[in-house]
Design an enzyme around this catalytic site. Structure first.
Site, PDB file in Angstrom:
ATOM      1  N   ARG A   1      -5.871   0.073   0.497  1.00 15.03           N
ATOM      2  CA  ARG A   1      -6.554   0.530   1.721  1.00 15.03           C
ATOM      3  C   ARG A   1      -6.970   1.992   1.605  1.00 15.03           C
ATOM      4  NH1 ARG A   1      -3.716  -1.555   7.085  1.00 15.03           N
ATOM      5  NH2 ARG A   1      -2.305   0.055   6.397  1.00 15.03           N
TER       6      ARG A   1
ATOM      7  N   ASP B   1       0.814  -1.226   0.000  1.00 18.84           N
ATOM      8  CA  ASP B   1       0.000   0.000   0.000  1.00 18.84           C
ATOM      9  C   ASP B   1       0.850   1.279   0.000  1.00 18.84           C
ATOM     10  OD1 ASP B   1      -2.126  -1.760   0.238  1.00 18.84           O
ATOM     11  OD2 ASP B   1      -2.198  -1.592   2.425  1.00 18.84           O
TER      12      ASP B   1
END
Ligand code: F6P
Length: 361
Positions: free
Chosen positions: A184, A140
């Site tokens: 995310r 991420d």
């Protein structure tokens, strides 16, 4: 002579094995012993889950995906799901047991490789008195304290390659293809792969989007005789005034909601509003798999070697961090403070807008 225990926690990321490789080699040169703890902290709870890592165990692992140690995102020792004999599942704190085992087994240091969740756990152990060094990983790229985490570059390459392939099928059928990518609450993977993969629309959590703007861009394409469009949606992207789309029913012991579903939602809206044939797909865990790119391997090995240097210098409670071009470290407390978001006043966002990519605003 030092005795080190190493673990990998949270979602896997390409490059984990390269860190393990570097740590084992750097320790071997110093005459130190390294033990691997399976599935996060399991090895510090159960002796059978702990094993000595020799050079032959890591011989050619630097180029492989996954982690030879295994990983879990439900293994928080401060809140661990435990099933008793009656079949009841309770959340218990096993951190004291781990502290005792760590001392009893004669370890001098723990090298914890993880994302923000695992590093937070490492920080709590550090506060309890365990000498810990953290190594940042996550596809991420959302850790503020380091310029980059390994795994991100590989995930972006995978997503970009997927977008390249989708262009031809979208074009053949005059379709809109909506691709949901991971990340995310940060839009790094979507932004980097979307620009590199020629997306028409990129939706990221940092920019609440309006479906009208998305559809205007798709229809504008038709004016240029481009009858297809590629829309990249970060899993954490949110429509203005809406909320994050996540999967129903959390898994026990999981600290984060499982995101997913926004791609389908966007595709449905595009279909209804534009009348265009629209398909959606979720790239999902493909982005976490495979061999790490050269960039990720090198970064992972640099992190591993730097972590061993910190152990040698006796700098504990820190995480290694890339502050390009330098490799440094930051206190774990600082490393877990905030998540790194896409800066909307950055060159990459300007680039996206200047080359005509719609960000949904
Ligand atoms: O943090 C890495 C990540 O891949 C996220 O991008 C994603 O939201 C999540 O993990 C998925 O978790 P799981 O592997 O539990 O499905």
């Amino acid at each position: 002579m030092k005795k080190i225990v190493i673990s990998t926690g949270g979602g896997d990321a390409p490059g984990l094995n390269a860190v393990i490789y570097a740590v084992v080699h750097a320790c071997y040169r110093r005459g130190w012993e390294v033990f691997g703890s399976r599935s996060g902290y399991k090895g510090l709870l159960d002796r059978d889950e702990l094993y000595r890592l020799q050079l032959k165990d890591v011989e050619d692992i630097y180029s492989t995906g996954g982690t030879i140690l295994g990983s879990t995102n439900k293994g928080n020792p401060f809140a661990m799901p435990f099933e008793n004999l009656a079949g009841e599942v309770k959340i218990i704190d096993v951190s004291d047991k781990i502290m005792k085992n760590f001392d009893r087994m004669g370890f001098d240091c723990h090298i914890a490789i993880g994302g923000d969740g695992s590093l937070e756990i490492a920080h709590r152990f550090s506060e309890k008195g365990m000498p810990v060094v953290g190594v940042p990983k996550t596809i991420d790229n959302d850790l503020e304290a380091t310029d980059r985490t390994f795994g991100f570059d590989t995930a972006v390459s995978t997503a970009t390659e997927a977008l390249d392939k989708l262009h031809s099928t979208a074009k053949s059928h005059d379709r809109v293809m909506v691709v949901e990518v991971m990340g995310r609450d940060s839009g790094w993977i979507a932004l980097y792969s979307g620009i590199s993969g020629g997306a028409d629309v990129i939706l990221i959590p940092e920019v609440p989007f309006a479906m009208q703007k998305v559809c205007e861009k798709i229809m504008e394409n038709e004016l240029h005789e481009k009858n297809y469009s590629i829309v990249v949606v970060a899993e954490g992207a949110v429509a203005a005034g809406g909320k994050v789309v996540s999967k129903e029913g959390g898994e026990l012991g999981r600290s984060e909601p499982l995101l997913g579903g926004i791609g389908d939602w966007v595709a449905q809206e595009v279909r209804e509003r534009t009348g265009k044939d629209t398909r959606s797909l979720v790239l999902g865990h493909l982005q976490r798999g495979g061999s790490p790119t050269t960039f990720d391997r090198l970064l992972a090995m640099r992190f591993g070697a730097a972590a061993v240097r910190l152990v040698e210098e006796g700098v504990f409670g820190h995480m290694v961090a890339l502050k390009s071009p330098h490799m440094g470290s930051v206190p774990l407390a600082e490393a877990i403070k905030s998540r790194k978001k896409v800066n909307l006043n950055s060159d990459k966002v300007f680039t996206a807008r200047e080359i005509g990519i719609c960000l949904g605003d």
